[in-house]
Motif scaffolding. Structure first.
Motif, PDB file in Angstrom:
ATOM      1  N   ILE A 102       0.840  -1.207   0.000  1.00 44.61           N
ATOM      2  CA  ILE A 102       0.000   0.000   0.000  1.00 44.61           C
ATOM      3  C   ILE A 102       0.872   1.253   0.000  1.00 44.61           C
ATOM      4  CG2 ILE A 102      -1.660   1.333   1.355  1.00 44.61           C
ATOM      5  CD1 ILE A 102      -2.836  -1.327   2.302  1.00 44.61           C
ATOM      6  N   ALA A 103       1.912   1.249   0.835  1.00 41.45           N
ATOM      7  CA  ALA A 103       2.787   2.416   0.909  1.00 41.45           C
ATOM      8  C   ALA A 103       3.512   2.640  -0.413  1.00 41.45           C
ATOM      9  CB  ALA A 103       3.790   2.234   2.039  1.00 41.45           C
ATOM     10  N   GLU A 104       3.956   1.570  -1.046  1.00 41.93           N
ATOM     11  CA  GLU A 104       4.670   1.705  -2.319  1.00 41.93           C
ATOM     12  C   GLU A 104       3.794   2.360  -3.380  1.00 41.93           C
ATOM     13  OE1 GLU A 104       7.229  -1.038  -5.480  1.00 41.93           O
ATOM     14  OE2 GLU A 104       6.201  -1.971  -3.774  1.00 41.93           O
ATOM     15  N   ILE A 105       2.536   1.993  -3.410  1.00 37.59           N
ATOM     16  CA  ILE A 105       1.609   2.585  -4.385  1.00 37.59           C
ATOM     17  C   ILE A 105       1.321   4.041  -4.028  1.00 37.59           C
ATOM     18  CG2 ILE A 105      -0.770   2.511  -5.233  1.00 37.59           C
ATOM     19  CD1 ILE A 105      -0.629  -0.540  -4.944  1.00 37.59           C
ATOM     20  N   CYS A 106       1.076   4.310  -2.772  1.00 37.43           N
ATOM     21  CA  CYS A 106       0.616   5.640  -2.349  1.00 37.43           C
ATOM     22  C   CYS A 106       1.740   6.653  -2.178  1.00 37.43           C
ATOM     23  CB  CYS A 106      -0.164   5.526  -1.037  1.00 37.43           C
ATOM     24  SG  CYS A 106      -1.675   4.557  -1.149  1.00 37.43           S
ATOM     25  N   LEU A 107       2.901   6.193  -1.739  1.00 38.59           N
ATOM     26  CA  LEU A 107       3.986   7.107  -1.402  1.00 38.59           C
ATOM     27  C   LEU A 107       5.152   7.045  -2.367  1.00 38.59           C
ATOM     28  CD1 LEU A 107       4.142   6.360   2.456  1.00 38.59           C
ATOM     29  CD2 LEU A 107       2.817   8.149   1.294  1.00 38.59           C
ATOM     30  N   GLY A 108       5.241   5.982  -3.138  1.00 39.13           N
ATOM     31  CA  GLY A 108       6.403   5.779  -3.991  1.00 39.13           C
ATOM     32  C   GLY A 108       7.452   4.946  -3.279  1.00 39.13           C
ATOM     33  N   ARG A 109       8.352   4.359  -4.046  1.00 44.98           N
ATOM     34  CA  ARG A 109       9.314   3.418  -3.473  1.00 44.98           C
ATOM     35  C   ARG A 109      10.296   4.099  -2.533  1.00 44.98           C
ATOM     36  NH1 ARG A 109      10.512   0.688  -9.336  1.00 44.98           N
ATOM     37  NH2 ARG A 109       8.378   0.004  -9.730  1.00 44.98           N
ATOM     38  N   TRP A 110      10.874   5.206  -2.975  1.00 44.13           N
ATOM     39  CA  TRP A 110      11.911   5.830  -2.159  1.00 44.13           C
ATOM     40  C   TRP A 110      11.350   6.382  -0.859  1.00 44.13           C
ATOM     41  CZ3 TRP A 110      16.716   4.759  -2.388  1.00 44.13           C
ATOM     42  CH2 TRP A 110      17.301   4.383  -3.597  1.00 44.13           C
ATOM     43  N   ARG A 111      10.188   7.018  -0.924  1.00 43.22           N
ATOM     44  CA  ARG A 111       9.605   7.557   0.307  1.00 43.22           C
ATOM     45  C   ARG A 111       9.218   6.425   1.252  1.00 43.22           C
ATOM     46  NH1 ARG A 111       5.105  12.176  -0.076  1.00 43.22           N
ATOM     47  NH2 ARG A 111       6.915  13.188  -1.023  1.00 43.22           N
ATOM     48  N   THR A 112       8.703   5.340   0.696  1.00 42.61           N
ATOM     49  CA  THR A 112       8.367   4.184   1.525  1.00 42.61           C
ATOM     50  C   THR A 112       9.594   3.660   2.245  1.00 42.61           C
ATOM     51  OG1 THR A 112       6.517   3.525   0.102  1.00 42.61           O
ATOM     52  CG2 THR A 112       7.503   1.809   1.482  1.00 42.61           C
ATOM     53  N   PHE A 113      10.691   3.522   1.499  1.00 43.23           N
ATOM     54  CA  PHE A 113      11.907   3.000   2.117  1.00 43.23           C
ATOM     55  C   PHE A 113      12.445   3.967   3.170  1.00 43.23           C
ATOM     56  CE2 PHE A 113      16.531   2.580   2.402  1.00 43.23           C
ATOM     57  CZ  PHE A 113      16.632   1.247   2.758  1.00 43.23           C
ATOM     58  N   VAL A 114      12.416   5.256   2.886  1.00 41.36           N
ATOM     59  CA  VAL A 114      12.942   6.240   3.839  1.00 41.36           C
ATOM     60  C   VAL A 114      12.150   6.208   5.141  1.00 41.36           C
ATOM     61  CG1 VAL A 114      13.159   8.711   4.289  1.00 41.36           C
ATOM     62  CG2 VAL A 114      13.975   7.766   2.129  1.00 41.36           C
ATOM     63  N   ILE A 115      10.822   6.171   5.038  1.00 34.79           N
ATOM     64  CA  ILE A 115       9.986   6.150   6.244  1.00 34.79           C
ATOM     65  C   ILE A 115      10.191   4.849   7.008  1.00 34.79           C
ATOM     66  CG2 ILE A 115       7.609   6.127   7.092  1.00 34.79           C
ATOM     67  CD1 ILE A 115       6.932   7.954   4.690  1.00 34.79           C
ATOM     68  N   ALA A 116      10.246   3.730   6.281  1.00 39.10           N
ATOM     69  CA  ALA A 116      10.461   2.437   6.933  1.00 39.10           C
ATOM     70  C   ALA A 116      11.812   2.403   7.633  1.00 39.10           C
ATOM     71  CB  ALA A 116      10.376   1.310   5.905  1.00 39.10           C
ATOM     72  N   TYR A 117      12.835   2.920   6.969  1.00 38.09           N
ATOM     73  CA  TYR A 117      14.167   2.927   7.572  1.00 38.09           C
ATOM     74  C   TYR A 117      14.230   3.874   8.766  1.00 38.09           C
ATOM     75  CZ  TYR A 117      19.194   3.359   8.138  1.00 38.09           C
ATOM     76  OH  TYR A 117      20.459   3.372   8.663  1.00 38.09           O
ATOM     77  N   ALA A 118      13.598   5.033   8.642  1.00 33.63           N
ATOM     78  CA  ALA A 118      13.593   5.988   9.754  1.00 33.63           C
ATOM     79  C   ALA A 118      12.926   5.380  10.986  1.00 33.63           C
ATOM     80  CB  ALA A 118      12.876   7.270   9.341  1.00 33.63           C
ATOM     81  N   ALA A 119      11.820   4.666  10.786  1.00 39.72           N
ATOM     82  CA  ALA A 119      11.129   4.028  11.909  1.00 39.72           C
ATOM     83  C   ALA A 119      11.991   2.942  12.538  1.00 39.72           C
ATOM     84  CB  ALA A 119       9.801   3.438  11.431  1.00 39.72           C
ATOM     85  N   THR A 120      12.622   2.129  11.690  1.00 42.14           N
ATOM     86  CA  THR A 120      13.495   1.065  12.203  1.00 42.14           C
ATOM     87  C   THR A 120      14.699   1.650  12.931  1.00 42.14           C
ATOM     88  OG1 THR A 120      12.819  -0.380  10.375  1.00 42.14           O
ATOM     89  CG2 THR A 120      14.837  -0.965  11.542  1.00 42.14           C
ATOM     90  N   LEU A 121      15.297   2.681  12.339  1.00 39.11           N
ATOM     91  CA  LEU A 121      16.466   3.310  12.952  1.00 39.11           C
ATOM     92  C   LEU A 121      16.111   3.959  14.288  1.00 39.11           C
ATOM     93  CD1 LEU A 121      19.452   4.053  12.649  1.00 39.11           C
ATOM     94  CD2 LEU A 121      18.722   6.128  11.447  1.00 39.11           C
ATOM     95  N   ALA A 122      14.924   4.572  14.365  1.00 42.48           N
ATOM     96  CA  ALA A 122      14.489   5.185  15.621  1.00 42.48           C
ATOM     97  C   ALA A 122      14.411   4.146  16.730  1.00 42.48           C
ATOM     98  CB  ALA A 122      13.135   5.866  15.429  1.00 42.48           C
ATOM     99  N   GLY A 123      13.875   2.977  16.404  1.00 43.95           N
ATOM    100  CA  GLY A 123      13.808   1.912  17.396  1.00 43.95           C
ATOM    101  C   GLY A 123      15.184   1.431  17.814  1.00 43.95           C
ATOM    102  N   THR A 124      16.073   1.279  16.840  1.00 41.46           N
ATOM    103  CA  THR A 124      17.429   0.815  17.127  1.00 41.46           C
ATOM    104  C   THR A 124      18.169   1.797  18.032  1.00 41.46           C
ATOM    105  OG1 THR A 124      17.559  -0.397  15.027  1.00 41.46           O
ATOM    106  CG2 THR A 124      19.636   0.206  16.085  1.00 41.46           C
TER     107      THR A 124
END
Length: 224
Positions: A102-124
């Motif tokens: 859903i995110a890939e369609i709505c936000l685009g690939r790069w934005r999806t990856f950036v948000i996913a990575y930011a969330a993962t990095l925040a947890g780490t």
């Protein structure tokens, strides 16, 4: 139209419209990144459950708060696709396919990856901060959590779900996701639960930044 149907249309109508068109036209070709993420996660799950592959997956994708920061940061992108050993892998695969798709369609690939990575990095990064604060702090963690292997897509999935809910005005859905993560921490005060809250905090900051940028662009257009 029933009251529930009207509410569903108000809550998810914009998101449904955004997703339906690309899926109807392109089907699975609309979500190549999500499918790739599912395949990578399935491969890493297979490898880490073999005696010859477990240590390899640990070396490239396992993150612990006790690890030196630089190696941990290098492993963080891969850790997103390494399923937790104590959870069923089908759950991680379903989360990746649905939410990442859903995110890939709505936000685009790069934005999806950036948000996913930011969330993962925040947890780490939170895990390190929490252990430094110690168990006596409301935001702290016990020292034993520094040895916990921190992998899986859950923080990224939660972050993307919150961002999508904000972007497409599904505020009740976003509130439910956040409330569920808070309840998780209250019922089971562990590293994963608090990392989810850290991921949500990071994504809410991204939402705020995006909103400010949007208002500035709108203001400039209105002044012309």
């Amino acid at each position: 139209m029933t009251r529930i149907a009207r509410w569903a249309r108000t809550e998810w109508g914009l998101l449904y419209i955004a997703v339906r068109g690309p899926l109807v036209r392109r089907r699975w070709r609309a979500v190549p990144m999500a499918i790739g993420a599912v395949c990578l996660t399935a491969v890493l799950q297979f490898v880490q459950n073999r005696s010859w592959g477990y240590q390899f997956v640990q070396n490239v994708g396992a993150v612990r708060a006790e690890d030196p920061l630089c190696p941990a940061l290098l492993r963080t992108p891969v850790s997103l696709f390494v399923p937790a050993l104590d959870l069923p892998v089908w759950g991680a695969l379903a989360q990746l396919l649905i939410v990442f798709g859903i995110a890939e369609i709505c936000l685009g690939r790069w934005r999806t990856f950036v948000i996913a990575y930011a969330a993962t990095l925040a947890g780490t990064l939170y895990a390190r901060l929490g252990i430094w604060l110690g168990p006596d702090s409301p935001l702290g963690l016990p020292a034993a959590d520094s040895h916990v292997v921190d992998t899986g897509p859950s923080a990224a999935v939660v972050g993307l779900a919150v961002f999508l809910a904000w972007r497409y005005r599904a505020y009740v859905t976003g509130g439910v996701v956040i409330a569920a993560m808070v309840v998780e921490v209250l019922l089971k005060d562990n590293l994963a639960g608090k990392e989810h809250l850290a991921a949500i905090a990071a994504v809410l900051m991204l939402c705020g930044i995006s909103e400010v940028r949007h208002r500035r662009r709108t203001g400039r257009v209105a002044m012309r």
